[in-house]
Enzyme design. Sequence first.
Site, PDB file in Angstrom:
ATOM      1  N   ASN A   1      42.580  44.368  47.030  1.00 15.82           N
ATOM      2  CA  ASN A   1      41.864  43.124  47.350  1.00 15.82           C
ATOM      3  C   ASN A   1      42.776  41.966  46.958  1.00 15.82           C
ATOM      4  OD1 ASN A   1      40.197  40.965  47.661  1.00 15.82           O
ATOM      5  ND2 ASN A   1      38.727  41.557  46.066  1.00 15.82           N
TER       6      ASN A   1
ATOM      7  N   LYS B   1      42.372  38.868  47.554  1.00 15.42           N
ATOM      8  CA  LYS B   1      41.649  37.610  47.277  1.00 15.42           C
ATOM      9  C   LYS B   1      42.347  36.451  47.992  1.00 15.42           C
ATOM     10  CE  LYS B   1      39.930  39.730  43.116  1.00 15.42           C
ATOM     11  NZ  LYS B   1      39.424  39.620  41.776  1.00 15.42           N
TER      12      LYS B   1
ATOM     13  N   HIS C   1      31.063  41.025  46.702  1.00 14.72           N
ATOM     14  CA  HIS C   1      31.971  40.846  45.560  1.00 14.72           C
ATOM     15  C   HIS C   1      31.378  39.824  44.587  1.00 14.72           C
ATOM     16  CE1 HIS C   1      35.479  40.048  43.124  1.00 14.72           C
ATOM     17  NE2 HIS C   1      36.014  41.155  43.627  1.00 14.72           N
TER      18      HIS C   1
ATOM     19  N   GLU D   1      32.238  47.229  39.902  1.00 20.76           N
ATOM     20  CA  GLU D   1      33.144  46.260  39.288  1.00 20.76           C
ATOM     21  C   GLU D   1      32.385  45.443  38.236  1.00 20.76           C
ATOM     22  OE1 GLU D   1      36.691  45.336  42.072  1.00 20.76           O
ATOM     23  OE2 GLU D   1      35.112  43.911  42.532  1.00 20.76           O
TER      24      GLU D   1
ATOM     25  N   GLY E   1      39.771  40.642  36.234  1.00 16.17           N
ATOM     26  CA  GLY E   1      40.787  39.654  35.875  1.00 16.17           C
ATOM     27  C   GLY E   1      40.939  39.379  34.390  1.00 16.17           C
TER      28      GLY E   1
ATOM     29  N   GLY F   1      44.520  41.862  41.048  1.00 20.49           N
ATOM     30  CA  GLY F   1      45.824  41.346  40.626  1.00 20.49           C
ATOM     31  C   GLY F   1      46.985  42.320  40.804  1.00 20.49           C
TER      32      GLY F   1
HETATM   33  P1  13P Z   1      41.430  42.578  39.104  1.00 17.85           P
HETATM   34  O1  13P Z   1      42.023  43.906  39.409  1.00 17.85           O
HETATM   35  O2  13P Z   1      42.394  41.439  39.243  1.00 17.85           O
HETATM   36  O3  13P Z   1      40.686  42.584  37.802  1.00 17.85           O
HETATM   37  O4  13P Z   1      40.321  42.287  40.231  1.00 17.85           O
HETATM   38  C1  13P Z   1      39.383  43.254  40.508  1.00 17.85           C
HETATM   39  C2  13P Z   1      38.632  42.858  41.706  1.00 17.85           C
HETATM   40  O5  13P Z   1      37.896  41.878  41.691  1.00 17.85           O
HETATM   41  C3  13P Z   1      38.838  43.653  42.930  1.00 17.85           C
HETATM   42  O6  13P Z   1      37.881  43.358  43.881  1.00 17.85           O
END
Ligand code: 13P
Length: 241
Positions: free
Chosen positions: A11, A13, A99, A168, A174, A231
């Site tokens: 992802n 983002k 999400h 999640e 994050g 990330g």
């Molecule tokens: P991170 O791996 O950056 O913590 O993000 C997870 C996420 O939101 C995947 O959709």
Amino acid sequence: MTNKIRYFIANWKMYGDLGSLKSIKNVIKFSRLSKSKKFKIIYCPPYTLLSDFVDTLKKSSIETGAQNIHENYDFGAHTGFINSKMLKNLGVKYVIIGHSENRTLGEDHKQINKKILSAIKSKLNVIFCIGETSFQRKNKKTNIILKKQIMNGLKGIGKKCKIIVAYEPVWSIGTGVVPNNLELEKNIKFIKSIISKKFNNYKILYGGSVSPNNIKKLNMIDLLDGYLIGGASQSSKNLLI
Ligand code: 13P
């Protein structure tokens, strides 16, 4: 560790531009050369890169997903939005829905449910995100929240539909903090106990600070079908954990 196929869903983002396409070349090469076919890679870049990703990945086993859709299946006057039909038409195969970063902006259960129904109607594979906040966890509300998200989000969806649930925990996204295996396994089991009654064909993934530092430990959880990675998925080196 089991022999099953594990999903690695990137992802991206709101990151990435045309230059970022270079970084997926290594991943394409890796997936071609790898003898083990025990993984499935899906890239979910921002809308601006979807077309280029579909094009670049078309001769590989890697697939493309989007990060959200508008709840309406029909075309309409919704400035700045994209619906499931548009993604399907582009060659996109997956879409992330629910999400926590969008739930925080006000996306509610009803909208999420409409989005999932629309995605299924367009024959997109749904990656449905659920997870509790740190406050809810501290107050021992995790199960209540997860059940509510599942029951509302997946209302009216046929048993035969294929659903990918991404657990999640909001407090893990994050932050570099990952639940310990005991807690994670307990929550995954709980999710499975609900989902398995509703669907014949489902996968359960984990997302939240997945990185090369914790993947070995996470891989020890047999119940997991893979990962939704934020990330760390920006770097091809880290995605191939
Ligand atoms: P991170 O791996 O950056 O913590 O993000 C997870 C996420 O939101 C995947 O959709």
